[in-house]
Design a protein around this motif. Structure first.
Motif, PDB file in Angstrom:
ATOM      1  N   ARG A 232     -38.913 -13.228  18.239  1.00  0.00           N
ATOM      2  CA  ARG A 232     -37.662 -13.974  18.474  1.00  0.00           C
ATOM      3  C   ARG A 232     -37.897 -14.999  19.584  1.00  0.00           C
ATOM      4  O   ARG A 232     -37.521 -14.794  20.742  1.00  0.00           O
ATOM      5  CB  ARG A 232     -36.553 -13.012  18.888  1.00  0.00           C
ATOM      6  CG  ARG A 232     -36.029 -12.094  17.804  1.00  0.00           C
ATOM      7  CD  ARG A 232     -35.181 -12.808  16.765  1.00  0.00           C
ATOM      8  NE  ARG A 232     -34.094 -13.610  17.302  1.00  0.00           N
ATOM      9  CZ  ARG A 232     -32.878 -13.164  17.546  1.00  0.00           C
ATOM     10  NH1 ARG A 232     -32.557 -11.914  17.288  1.00  0.00           N
ATOM     11  NH2 ARG A 232     -31.959 -13.984  18.039  1.00  0.00           N
ATOM     12  N   PRO A 233     -38.544 -16.122  19.272  1.00  0.00           N
ATOM     13  CA  PRO A 233     -38.828 -17.133  20.296  1.00  0.00           C
ATOM     14  C   PRO A 233     -37.592 -17.595  21.062  1.00  0.00           C
ATOM     15  O   PRO A 233     -37.682 -17.916  22.250  1.00  0.00           O
ATOM     16  CB  PRO A 233     -39.441 -18.293  19.511  1.00  0.00           C
ATOM     17  CG  PRO A 233     -39.930 -17.697  18.238  1.00  0.00           C
ATOM     18  CD  PRO A 233     -39.048 -16.526  17.956  1.00  0.00           C
ATOM     19  N   ASP A 234     -36.440 -17.605  20.407  1.00  0.00           N
ATOM     20  CA  ASP A 234     -35.216 -17.996  21.098  1.00  0.00           C
ATOM     21  C   ASP A 234     -34.895 -17.023  22.228  1.00  0.00           C
ATOM     22  O   ASP A 234     -34.489 -17.428  23.319  1.00  0.00           O
ATOM     23  CB  ASP A 234     -34.047 -18.095  20.121  1.00  0.00           C
ATOM     24  CG  ASP A 234     -33.799 -16.795  19.350  1.00  0.00           C
ATOM     25  OD1 ASP A 234     -34.782 -16.107  18.977  1.00  0.00           O
ATOM     26  OD2 ASP A 234     -32.622 -16.479  19.100  1.00  0.00           O
ATOM     27  N   LEU A 235     -35.103 -15.740  21.979  1.00  0.00           N
ATOM     28  CA  LEU A 235     -34.867 -14.739  23.025  1.00  0.00           C
ATOM     29  C   LEU A 235     -35.947 -14.787  24.100  1.00  0.00           C
ATOM     30  O   LEU A 235     -35.668 -14.521  25.271  1.00  0.00           O
ATOM     31  CB  LEU A 235     -34.794 -13.341  22.419  1.00  0.00           C
ATOM     32  CG  LEU A 235     -33.598 -13.068  21.514  1.00  0.00           C
ATOM     33  CD1 LEU A 235     -33.637 -11.641  20.993  1.00  0.00           C
ATOM     34  CD2 LEU A 235     -32.290 -13.343  22.229  1.00  0.00           C
ATOM     35  N   LEU A 236     -37.164 -15.124  23.712  1.00  0.00           N
ATOM     36  CA  LEU A 236     -38.250 -15.259  24.687  1.00  0.00           C
ATOM     37  C   LEU A 236     -37.907 -16.352  25.692  1.00  0.00           C
ATOM     38  O   LEU A 236     -38.049 -16.164  26.900  1.00  0.00           O
ATOM     39  CB  LEU A 236     -39.572 -15.566  23.984  1.00  0.00           C
ATOM     40  CG  LEU A 236     -40.778 -15.869  24.873  1.00  0.00           C
ATOM     41  CD1 LEU A 236     -41.031 -14.759  25.872  1.00  0.00           C
ATOM     42  CD2 LEU A 236     -42.011 -16.107  24.014  1.00  0.00           C
ATOM     43  N   GLU A 237     -37.416 -17.485  25.204  1.00  0.00           N
ATOM     44  CA  GLU A 237     -37.029 -18.570  26.094  1.00  0.00           C
ATOM     45  C   GLU A 237     -35.844 -18.157  26.973  1.00  0.00           C
ATOM     46  O   GLU A 237     -35.816 -18.453  28.166  1.00  0.00           O
ATOM     47  CB  GLU A 237     -36.690 -19.818  25.289  1.00  0.00           C
ATOM     48  CG  GLU A 237     -37.898 -20.474  24.660  1.00  0.00           C
ATOM     49  CD  GLU A 237     -38.852 -21.049  25.687  1.00  0.00           C
ATOM     50  OE1 GLU A 237     -38.440 -21.864  26.525  1.00  0.00           O
ATOM     51  OE2 GLU A 237     -40.025 -20.642  25.660  1.00  0.00           O
ATOM     52  N   ALA A 238     -34.875 -17.453  26.403  1.00  0.00           N
ATOM     53  CA  ALA A 238     -33.712 -16.997  27.169  1.00  0.00           C
ATOM     54  C   ALA A 238     -34.134 -15.984  28.237  1.00  0.00           C
ATOM     55  O   ALA A 238     -33.651 -16.032  29.368  1.00  0.00           O
ATOM     56  CB  ALA A 238     -32.670 -16.384  26.234  1.00  0.00           C
ATOM     57  N   GLN A 239     -35.042 -15.081  27.883  1.00  0.00           N
ATOM     58  CA  GLN A 239     -35.540 -14.097  28.846  1.00  0.00           C
ATOM     59  C   GLN A 239     -36.252 -14.796  29.995  1.00  0.00           C
ATOM     60  O   GLN A 239     -36.102 -14.422  31.158  1.00  0.00           O
ATOM     61  CB  GLN A 239     -36.488 -13.104  28.149  1.00  0.00           C
ATOM     62  CG  GLN A 239     -37.076 -12.042  29.033  1.00  0.00           C
ATOM     63  CD  GLN A 239     -38.363 -12.453  29.740  1.00  0.00           C
ATOM     64  OE1 GLN A 239     -39.096 -13.322  29.302  1.00  0.00           O
ATOM     65  NE2 GLN A 239     -38.632 -11.810  30.850  1.00  0.00           N
ATOM     66  N   HIS A 240     -37.020 -15.820  29.688  1.00  0.00           N
ATOM     67  CA  HIS A 240     -37.752 -16.556  30.723  1.00  0.00           C
ATOM     68  C   HIS A 240     -36.780 -17.255  31.675  1.00  0.00           C
ATOM     69  O   HIS A 240     -36.943 -17.190  32.894  1.00  0.00           O
ATOM     70  CB  HIS A 240     -38.693 -17.567  30.059  1.00  0.00           C
ATOM     71  CG  HIS A 240     -39.542 -18.306  31.036  1.00  0.00           C
ATOM     72  ND1 HIS A 240     -40.497 -17.683  31.807  1.00  0.00           N
ATOM     73  CD2 HIS A 240     -39.575 -19.609  31.380  1.00  0.00           C
ATOM     74  CE1 HIS A 240     -41.082 -18.579  32.577  1.00  0.00           C
ATOM     75  NE2 HIS A 240     -40.542 -19.758  32.330  1.00  0.00           N
ATOM     76  N   ARG A 241     -35.761 -17.911  31.131  1.00  0.00           N
ATOM     77  CA  ARG A 241     -34.762 -18.573  31.973  1.00  0.00           C
ATOM     78  C   ARG A 241     -34.025 -17.559  32.848  1.00  0.00           C
ATOM     79  O   ARG A 241     -33.803 -17.798  34.043  1.00  0.00           O
ATOM     80  CB  ARG A 241     -33.768 -19.351  31.117  1.00  0.00           C
ATOM     81  CG  ARG A 241     -34.324 -20.635  30.535  1.00  0.00           C
ATOM     82  CD  ARG A 241     -33.237 -21.494  29.913  1.00  0.00           C
ATOM     83  NE  ARG A 241     -32.442 -20.794  28.909  1.00  0.00           N
ATOM     84  CZ  ARG A 241     -32.772 -20.676  27.624  1.00  0.00           C
ATOM     85  NH1 ARG A 241     -33.891 -21.211  27.183  1.00  0.00           N
ATOM     86  NH2 ARG A 241     -31.991 -20.032  26.786  1.00  0.00           N
ATOM     87  N   PHE A 242     -33.662 -16.421  32.262  1.00  0.00           N
ATOM     88  CA  PHE A 242     -32.966 -15.371  33.011  1.00  0.00           C
ATOM     89  C   PHE A 242     -33.852 -14.839  34.144  1.00  0.00           C
ATOM     90  O   PHE A 242     -33.405 -14.702  35.282  1.00  0.00           O
ATOM     91  CB  PHE A 242     -32.575 -14.233  32.071  1.00  0.00           C
ATOM     92  CG  PHE A 242     -31.944 -13.059  32.760  1.00  0.00           C
ATOM     93  CD1 PHE A 242     -30.647 -13.146  33.254  1.00  0.00           C
ATOM     94  CD2 PHE A 242     -32.636 -11.874  32.925  1.00  0.00           C
ATOM     95  CE1 PHE A 242     -30.058 -12.061  33.893  1.00  0.00           C
ATOM     96  CE2 PHE A 242     -32.053 -10.790  33.564  1.00  0.00           C
ATOM     97  CZ  PHE A 242     -30.762 -10.889  34.053  1.00  0.00           C
TER      98      PHE A 242
END
Length: 82
Positions: free
Chosen positions: A41-51
């Motif tokens: 889930r690349p979208d969640l990977l990016e969100a996790q990184h921002r968080f």
């Protein structure tokens, strides 16, 4: 072998390959296992990184140095390999 299906760096294509290039560790040259957990889930990977960036490294009034000291202490107490 992980219990969760992940995409290895050698198998990555498209969006996940581009994200992996940006997320490689500067010391080891590898992508962290935490990043690989979100590889499907690349979208969640990016969100996790921002968080993660929002709450670490200056995300509090403690300052970066104190935050890092606390991270090292907690990691040591938990016997964390990161």
């Amino acid at each position: 072998m992980p219990y969760i299906k992940t995409i290895d760096e050698t198998e990555a294509t498209g969006q996940i390959k581009e994200i992996y290039k940006r997320r490689k560790d500067h010391h080891s040259g590898k992508v962290s296992n935490i990043a690989k957990l979100f590889s499907l889930r690349p979208d969640l990977l990016e969100a996790q990184h921002r968080f993660s960036r929002a709450i670490q490294f200056g995300g509090s009034s403690l300052g970066v140095k104190r935050e890092e000291m606390i991270s090292v202490l907690v990691g040591s107490l938990l016997k964390c390999s990161y």
